[in-house]
Motif scaffolding. Sequence first.
Motif, PDB file in Angstrom:
ATOM      1  N   ILE A 153     -29.772 -33.797 -21.113  1.00  0.00           N
ATOM      2  CA  ILE A 153     -28.598 -34.367 -20.465  1.00  0.00           C
ATOM      3  C   ILE A 153     -27.767 -35.177 -21.464  1.00  0.00           C
ATOM      4  O   ILE A 153     -26.538 -35.200 -21.396  1.00  0.00           O
ATOM      5  CB  ILE A 153     -29.008 -35.233 -19.249  1.00  0.00           C
ATOM      6  CG1 ILE A 153     -27.794 -35.499 -18.363  1.00  0.00           C
ATOM      7  CG2 ILE A 153     -29.680 -36.522 -19.687  1.00  0.00           C
ATOM      8  CD1 ILE A 153     -28.143 -36.120 -17.039  1.00  0.00           C
ATOM      9  N   PRO A 170     -24.158 -39.520 -18.947  1.00  0.00           N
ATOM     10  CA  PRO A 170     -25.197 -38.819 -18.173  1.00  0.00           C
ATOM     11  C   PRO A 170     -25.031 -39.051 -16.676  1.00  0.00           C
ATOM     12  O   PRO A 170     -25.276 -38.143 -15.877  1.00  0.00           O
ATOM     13  CB  PRO A 170     -26.486 -39.460 -18.681  1.00  0.00           C
ATOM     14  CG  PRO A 170     -26.170 -39.904 -20.061  1.00  0.00           C
ATOM     15  CD  PRO A 170     -24.736 -40.314 -20.029  1.00  0.00           C
ATOM     16  N   ILE A 222     -22.883 -36.445 -15.180  1.00  0.00           N
ATOM     17  CA  ILE A 222     -23.547 -35.142 -15.067  1.00  0.00           C
ATOM     18  C   ILE A 222     -24.497 -35.132 -13.874  1.00  0.00           C
ATOM     19  O   ILE A 222     -24.531 -34.173 -13.103  1.00  0.00           O
ATOM     20  CB  ILE A 222     -24.298 -34.816 -16.369  1.00  0.00           C
ATOM     21  CG1 ILE A 222     -23.302 -34.779 -17.538  1.00  0.00           C
ATOM     22  CG2 ILE A 222     -25.040 -33.502 -16.260  1.00  0.00           C
ATOM     23  CD1 ILE A 222     -23.910 -34.402 -18.861  1.00  0.00           C
ATOM     24  N   ARG A 223     -25.242 -36.224 -13.703  1.00  0.00           N
ATOM     25  CA  ARG A 223     -26.128 -36.307 -12.538  1.00  0.00           C
ATOM     26  C   ARG A 223     -25.324 -36.312 -11.251  1.00  0.00           C
ATOM     27  O   ARG A 223     -25.724 -35.739 -10.238  1.00  0.00           O
ATOM     28  CB  ARG A 223     -26.971 -37.580 -12.622  1.00  0.00           C
ATOM     29  CG  ARG A 223     -28.002 -37.549 -13.731  1.00  0.00           C
ATOM     30  CD  ARG A 223     -29.027 -38.651 -13.587  1.00  0.00           C
ATOM     31  NE  ARG A 223     -29.719 -38.886 -14.854  1.00  0.00           N
ATOM     32  CZ  ARG A 223     -29.382 -39.861 -15.695  1.00  0.00           C
ATOM     33  NH1 ARG A 223     -28.391 -40.696 -15.397  1.00  0.00           N
ATOM     34  NH2 ARG A 223     -30.038 -40.013 -16.827  1.00  0.00           N
ATOM     35  N   GLU A 275     -24.348 -32.908 -10.277  1.00  0.00           N
ATOM     36  CA  GLU A 275     -25.495 -32.227  -9.670  1.00  0.00           C
ATOM     37  C   GLU A 275     -25.666 -32.678  -8.222  1.00  0.00           C
ATOM     38  O   GLU A 275     -25.887 -31.864  -7.324  1.00  0.00           O
ATOM     39  CB  GLU A 275     -26.764 -32.548 -10.467  1.00  0.00           C
ATOM     40  CG  GLU A 275     -28.012 -31.908  -9.887  1.00  0.00           C
ATOM     41  CD  GLU A 275     -29.253 -32.255 -10.695  1.00  0.00           C
ATOM     42  OE1 GLU A 275     -29.089 -32.820 -11.804  1.00  0.00           O
ATOM     43  OE2 GLU A 275     -30.368 -31.988 -10.216  1.00  0.00           O
ATOM     44  N   ASN A 295     -37.765 -34.329 -16.155  1.00  0.00           N
ATOM     45  CA  ASN A 295     -36.541 -34.268 -16.966  1.00  0.00           C
ATOM     46  C   ASN A 295     -35.715 -33.020 -16.684  1.00  0.00           C
ATOM     47  O   ASN A 295     -36.261 -31.925 -16.547  1.00  0.00           O
ATOM     48  CB  ASN A 295     -36.916 -34.313 -18.452  1.00  0.00           C
ATOM     49  CG  ASN A 295     -37.310 -35.702 -18.890  1.00  0.00           C
ATOM     50  OD1 ASN A 295     -37.765 -36.505 -18.081  1.00  0.00           O
ATOM     51  ND2 ASN A 295     -37.136 -35.984 -20.160  1.00  0.00           N
ATOM     52  N   ARG A 296     -34.418 -33.240 -16.641  1.00  0.00           N
ATOM     53  CA  ARG A 296     -33.504 -32.119 -16.421  1.00  0.00           C
ATOM     54  C   ARG A 296     -33.366 -31.287 -17.693  1.00  0.00           C
ATOM     55  O   ARG A 296     -33.249 -31.843 -18.790  1.00  0.00           O
ATOM     56  CB  ARG A 296     -32.135 -32.622 -16.008  1.00  0.00           C
ATOM     57  CG  ARG A 296     -32.071 -33.234 -14.625  1.00  0.00           C
ATOM     58  CD  ARG A 296     -30.771 -33.951 -14.412  1.00  0.00           C
ATOM     59  NE  ARG A 296     -30.647 -34.452 -13.052  1.00  0.00           N
ATOM     60  CZ  ARG A 296     -31.211 -35.570 -12.620  1.00  0.00           C
ATOM     61  NH1 ARG A 296     -31.940 -36.310 -13.443  1.00  0.00           N
ATOM     62  NH2 ARG A 296     -31.063 -35.966 -11.378  1.00  0.00           N
ATOM     63  N   TYR A 314     -30.989 -28.122 -19.171  1.00  0.00           N
ATOM     64  CA  TYR A 314     -29.780 -27.346 -18.903  1.00  0.00           C
ATOM     65  C   TYR A 314     -29.755 -26.084 -19.755  1.00  0.00           C
ATOM     66  O   TYR A 314     -29.968 -26.143 -20.969  1.00  0.00           O
ATOM     67  CB  TYR A 314     -28.537 -28.198 -19.188  1.00  0.00           C
ATOM     68  CG  TYR A 314     -28.457 -29.416 -18.306  1.00  0.00           C
ATOM     69  CD1 TYR A 314     -27.760 -29.370 -17.106  1.00  0.00           C
ATOM     70  CD2 TYR A 314     -29.103 -30.602 -18.658  1.00  0.00           C
ATOM     71  CE1 TYR A 314     -27.687 -30.469 -16.282  1.00  0.00           C
ATOM     72  CE2 TYR A 314     -29.032 -31.708 -17.834  1.00  0.00           C
ATOM     73  CZ  TYR A 314     -28.330 -31.649 -16.655  1.00  0.00           C
ATOM     74  OH  TYR A 314     -28.274 -32.737 -15.843  1.00  0.00           O
TER      75      TYR A 314
END
Lengths: 168, 168
Positions: free
Chosen positions: B45, B56, B59-60, B63, B76-77, B79
Amino acid sequence: MNYAHIKYTRNVKDMSPRLILDSKKMLYDKVHVMSQSDNETTFAIGELAREFDITPRSIRFYEEQGLLSPTRTGQNRVYLNKDRVRLKLILRGKRLGFSLAEVKTLFDMYDSNPNSAVQLEAMLEMSEQKRAVLNQQLEDIQMLMTELDDVETRCREELAELKRGKIA
Amino acid sequence: MNYAHIKYTRNVKDMSPRLILDSKKMLYDKVHVMSQSDNETTFAIGELAREFDITPRSIRFYEEQGLLSPTRTGQNRVYLNKDRVRLKLILRGKRLGFSLAEVKTLFDMYDSNPNSAVQLEAMLEMSEQKRAVLNQQLEDIQMLMTELDDVETRCREELAELKRGKIA
DNA sequence: TTACAGGTTTACGTTAACGTTAATTACATT
DNA sequence: AATGTAATTAACGTTAACGTAAACCTGTAA
């Protein structure tokens, strides 16, 4: 925010801005037919609101933020042609993603003593920044346009397939 | 809103996006040098945040709004490249004044069953609307550009006057 | 004179798109 | 073992740009 694009979408759904303006001039607003930049004709807040498809509240808000300064007759606001032009500029700025604060600083620069070299330099710098942003937007728009082209052609092809009964 | 243009201004001030990308690829990110659309390389991220100059948190948030759906390793994400492309599209949409909700409906249409004629028709209609908006923006940009030209020339002339000592 | 259509101020409400702690986990390096 | 770096969830805070409601004035048409 962000009702800007929604309002705008409503505009588009009805008619193009230029068309709205022209038909109004021809049908209802005979005073304005005579001269384009009539410096004597005035506008009430409702008239402007209708013309630009916004609410009076918005117009008052712009004034509250220092973007407009109409005169008064009694307690009623009276807008001159220069105010209308300003309003038009505000809305154009908004459509391009400028905040009201940004529009205001641009106005302030434009208005304030233009003899100061500092002011002029600042103006040029800001001008350059805006130009960069606009260029990026142009690039974005072109990419989106071609993508829309692709989507459209694919859509139409699939629809043609469907109608030929290949799937249904 | 509206921090979008501010963030973007920061981008512009530093370097062009493409240049940032290229130098990163050359200097730090040797894995990516090999193939442009590497379908195996993944992103944390933080990497994406740095690359696109966002936080970040943003970005979250995307989502959370259903615009991204990265996989996980543990908690953990992770991508993939398609997620990165989506993020890029989100940001482009934002620069053009689209709301996240609008971007989402576009994504949903693109993703959902493309066999439904209804879906396709809706897609085409939305496509037309967007095209209208973009055309208006193009017009706005052109007008602003020429106005900027005017402002610049006037500024430069006045500055020249100042330097010749005509006023100071 | 009574509507009423349009204007006014004041002030609190709302939404989108994050910002900002806080408290916790986990891997890497020293 | 301690420190640092990057990640996580949860939850409340913030800002811009108005919306909305209340309570009021005011000219004019019925």
